[in-house]
Enzyme design. Sequence first.
Site, mmCIF file in Angstrom:
data_model
loop_
_atom_site.group_PDB
_atom_site.id
_atom_site.type_symbol
_atom_site.label_atom_id
_atom_site.label_comp_id
_atom_site.label_asym_id
_atom_site.label_seq_id
_atom_site.Cartn_x
_atom_site.Cartn_y
_atom_site.Cartn_z
ATOM 1 N N SER A 288 0.850 -1.186 0.000
ATOM 2 C CA SER A 288 0.000 0.000 0.000
ATOM 3 C C SER A 288 0.883 1.232 0.000
ATOM 4 O O SER A 288 1.945 1.250 0.626
ATOM 5 C CB SER A 288 -0.910 -0.008 1.237
ATOM 6 O OG SER A 288 -1.468 1.264 1.465
ATOM 7 N N ARG A 327 -22.617 -6.067 -45.888
ATOM 8 C CA ARG A 327 -21.574 -5.477 -45.046
ATOM 9 C C ARG A 327 -22.220 -4.380 -44.233
ATOM 10 O O ARG A 327 -22.743 -3.421 -44.793
ATOM 11 C CB ARG A 327 -20.396 -4.924 -45.856
ATOM 12 C CG ARG A 327 -19.296 -4.319 -44.941
ATOM 13 C CD ARG A 327 -17.932 -4.276 -45.603
ATOM 14 N NE ARG A 327 -17.504 -5.609 -45.978
ATOM 15 C CZ ARG A 327 -17.497 -6.068 -47.234
ATOM 16 N NH1 ARG A 327 -17.885 -5.286 -48.224
ATOM 17 N NH2 ARG A 327 -17.127 -7.304 -47.501
#
Length: 453
Positions: A288, A327
Amino acid sequence: MTLPASGPEETPAAPDDAGLLAPGRAGSPAASATGDRAYLRALLDAEAALTRAQAALGLAPGEAARAVTEAAASGAFDVRSLAERARAGGNPVIPLVGDLTEAVGAEHGPYVHRGATSQDIMDTATMLVARRTLDLLLPDLERTQRALAGLAAGHRDTPMPGRTLTQHAVPTTFGLKAAGWRSLILDARDRATAVRDALPAQLGGAAGTLAAFTAYGAEDATALPAAYARELGLAAPLLPWHTLRTPIADLAGCLAFTAGALGKVAVDVLTLARTEIAEVAEGSGGGSSAMPHKANPVRATLIAAAARRAPQLAAVLYGSLTAEDERPAGAWHAEWEPLRDLLRLAGGAARDAAELTEGLRVHPGTMRSHLSLTHGLIVSERLSAKLSRILGRSRAKELLTELAPRAHTEGRPLAELLSEQVELKDVDLGDLTDPTRYTGSAGALTDRALERR
């Protein structure tokens, strides 16, 4: 001449895509296999294989196939420039074809990309990237399942509290828990393997009819997709799948499942590693910035983060199944980034899971001590069944309902309170209230699970 599959050393992530905000995938094999340079390598591999496939069927000279393959392997292509020029046509294949054609030269340049469309190359390159990434992910899943098999066997009979809705339920064993984790990882492995082996090449031309290849002289253009797939080591498609997005959906499902399976292990570890529980711990926790005493379960944290993101990314890919016409405008384009993110998340989580499980520390003594936190109430299910035979169902329920709160408020073992009942003076309450004697078939279930390879 087949280009070698790119490895992590050959295709490092671009400097502006190093994963500063993505520690879960930073430095992982999957990160390298999905970086911009890796994608470029796959696009070039797809282009070179197309010319080779046409040459194999007599639709292009062998010299052209060699020239395109050599130019594609040269590394003389600028990722950043291609990305910037891709804006004009909406995909990177268009500028890449121009650059590759120029690199091949006037004589053989006309055979670059001949008959194909951008989506053929983009989809095929995506399949190559996915296959190469899964090839790297699967060994980490194998490491994870081996580590979990060891934990399951080693702790086959290690009793611990089973928890439902966050509360102690009945006793279980850590071996059974680890065996369950392993079962999920094996499920993920099997799904990822099946999906990897089925990833197909894509070749259809402008609208999926292969018409251009017939115009260039192919008597049977339907043979070309299979020849193309062979060049790439991909599966041969039954049909062009430019708007039939099953391969993408299968990838979405398998990767989201993999992340979720790994996430199940992670969230259990996060719960069991809490300071007030401390039944397990990561082998090397993270530090930490403010609290020197902390050893955070970082690997589990990163895996859990990946598991939380994966379903939403998969949802985007499933949404792209609704691809209009021959497409779509947007559906196909929407797949690229979420699919790459999913590959990275699953690959990074698999790397972290292998490290997590191989280094996981188990604390059987703590698990055993927690079995007594409810003063024996953790075996109330067993007592209800056993005492019903002695006292009758109604009296047994009445007695346990009366004594349960007293065990809490008076801090006395349930066995002691039961021993004060005259009708139970000849009952071995010590055995009946021993949590370690009430793990059911946990051992046998663990053994059965470990038979799976």
